[in-house]
Scaffold this motif. Structure first.
Motif, PDB file in Angstrom:
ATOM      1  N   THR A  17     -15.892  -5.948 -44.164  1.00 31.85           N
ATOM      2  CA  THR A  17     -15.707  -4.657 -44.833  1.00 31.85           C
ATOM      3  C   THR A  17     -14.336  -4.609 -45.476  1.00 31.85           C
ATOM      4  N   LEU A  18     -14.300  -4.113 -46.714  1.00 32.54           N
ATOM      5  CA  LEU A  18     -13.027  -4.017 -47.432  1.00 32.54           C
ATOM      6  C   LEU A  18     -13.034  -2.757 -48.298  1.00 32.54           C
ATOM      7  N   VAL A  19     -12.086  -1.855 -48.025  1.00 29.53           N
ATOM      8  CA  VAL A  19     -11.957  -0.607 -48.774  1.00 29.53           C
ATOM      9  C   VAL A  19     -10.704  -0.665 -49.627  1.00 29.53           C
ATOM     10  N   ASP A  44     -19.556  -5.026 -47.140  1.00 28.91           N
ATOM     11  CA  ASP A  44     -19.263  -3.647 -47.549  1.00 28.91           C
ATOM     12  C   ASP A  44     -17.979  -3.644 -48.364  1.00 28.91           C
ATOM     13  N   LEU A  45     -18.087  -3.259 -49.637  1.00 33.19           N
ATOM     14  CA  LEU A  45     -16.927  -3.292 -50.531  1.00 33.19           C
ATOM     15  C   LEU A  45     -16.810  -1.969 -51.290  1.00 33.19           C
ATOM     16  N   THR A  69     -24.202  -5.656 -48.888  1.00 36.18           N
ATOM     17  CA  THR A  69     -25.250  -4.676 -48.635  1.00 36.18           C
ATOM     18  C   THR A  69     -24.818  -3.277 -49.076  1.00 36.18           C
ATOM     19  N   LYS A  70     -23.503  -3.075 -49.221  1.00 32.55           N
ATOM     20  CA  LYS A  70     -22.976  -1.768 -49.617  1.00 32.55           C
ATOM     21  C   LYS A  70     -21.863  -1.966 -50.642  1.00 32.55           C
ATOM     22  N   LEU A  71     -22.023  -1.333 -51.799  1.00 36.95           N
ATOM     23  CA  LEU A  71     -21.037  -1.475 -52.874  1.00 36.95           C
ATOM     24  C   LEU A  71     -20.771  -0.115 -53.502  1.00 36.95           C
ATOM     25  N   LEU A  97     -25.690   1.735 -52.891  1.00 38.57           N
ATOM     26  CA  LEU A  97     -25.007   1.477 -54.158  1.00 38.57           C
ATOM     27  C   LEU A  97     -24.551   2.801 -54.758  1.00 38.57           C
ATOM     28  N   ASN A  98     -23.235   2.919 -54.973  1.00 38.43           N
ATOM     29  CA  ASN A  98     -22.672   4.135 -55.545  1.00 38.43           C
ATOM     30  C   ASN A  98     -22.166   3.840 -56.952  1.00 38.43           C
TER      31      ASN A  98
END
Length: 282
Positions: A17-19, A44-45, A69-71, A97-98
């Motif tokens: 995970t990376l925010v 997750d990015l 899986t999450k962008l 996806l946002n």
């Protein structure tokens, strides 16, 4: 921030995970390219509000981070639809996806690519992407049948055809945002209600004990002009998890002076209980 990412990414190759959300955009394509080169396990990015990023970043992620899986690339206004289409060909595990505010990237062609390549998608935010039309949403509806959450707020080009397609293709949809989608009418709302009735035997009936978990639980239809109280009441009757009562506003319909007569299931039950008490008292 850009130099920091360039120096640290090679040292954290097992990142999941990376925010990198920013208020003051500093991140550049070189940083994302470095992340993609070294962080192949990334799932997750968050790159939201990275205004300086272009398609080079999407191309790099496509090849280096295929386990995403999450962008979140909301507010990244420089991405194009070609870059997004390319990403979907390789990052096929995407579930969340946002794309809110990614106006250039979210054309019907890009949504067709998402529908074709990302059939595991559960949540998609297309808020204020005013290039989105019926063709793109229909492609999503039939290509991503497991969609649970879809935000189309501000997608002013979509019409009844989009939501009718969602009602037919996305039987597990729980949250739908249609704020300011002014081309949608009663016809679309009835299609949502009928979708549950039509599919109740095959989808909800075998799931005894989980009935309330299925169906719409959140719906934003604020700023509509054409809806009538009867059709909105039909939605409340069909989906008991939609609430208009105080503290539980999961059915948002602000801007409607003519919908004050619409009540959710618990409000109706309270009225019946009160009547019963009064009747007993007499």
């Amino acid at each position: 921030m850009n130099n920091l990412v360039l120096s640290l990414a090679p040292k954290f190759t097992k990142l999941l995970t990376l925010v990198l959300r920013q208020e003051n955009p500093q991140l550049e394509d070189t940083a994302v390219e470095t992340i993609a080169k070294f962080c192949h396990d990334l799932q997750d990015l968050d790159l939201s509000k990275s205004f300086k990023l272009g398609d080079r970043s999407l191309y790099a992620l496509s090849h280096g981070c295929r386990n995403l899986t999450k962008l979140n690339i909301s507010g990244c206004t420089s991405f194009s639809d070609e870059g997004l289409e390319y990403l979907t060909k390789f990052c096929r595990k995407l579930k969340i996806l946002n794309l809110c505010g990614c106006i250039k990237a979210t054309t019907d062609c890009a949504l067709q690519a998402i529908g074709q390549n990302c059939n595991m998608l559960h949540s998609l935010n297309l808020g204020w992407c005013d290039n989105v039309g019926d063709l793109g949403v229909t492609s999503l509806a039939y290509g991503c049948p497991d969609l649970r959450c879809l935000d189309l707020c501000g997608c002013v080009r979509i019409t009844d055809d989009s939501v009718i397609a969602l009602a037919s293709g996305c039987l597990h949809l729980r949250s739908l945002g249609l704020y300011y989608c002014r081309n949608i009418t009663n016809r679309e709302m009835y299609s949502l209600a009928h979708s549950r009735v039509k599919n109740k035997a095959s989808i909800w009936q075998p799931m005894k004990g989980r009935y309330d978990e299925e169906g719409l639980r959140s719906l934003n239809i604020s700023q509509y002009t054409a809806l009538t109280p009867s059709v909105v009441q039909a939605l409340c009757d069909t989906f008991p998890a939609l609430h208009t009562c105080s503290g539980r506003h999961s059915l948002v319909m602000s801007g409607y002076l003519n919908l004050t007569s619409v009540h959710c299931a618990c409000a109706v039950q309270s009225h019946r209980t009160l009547n019963s008490i009064l009747h007993t008292a007499h």
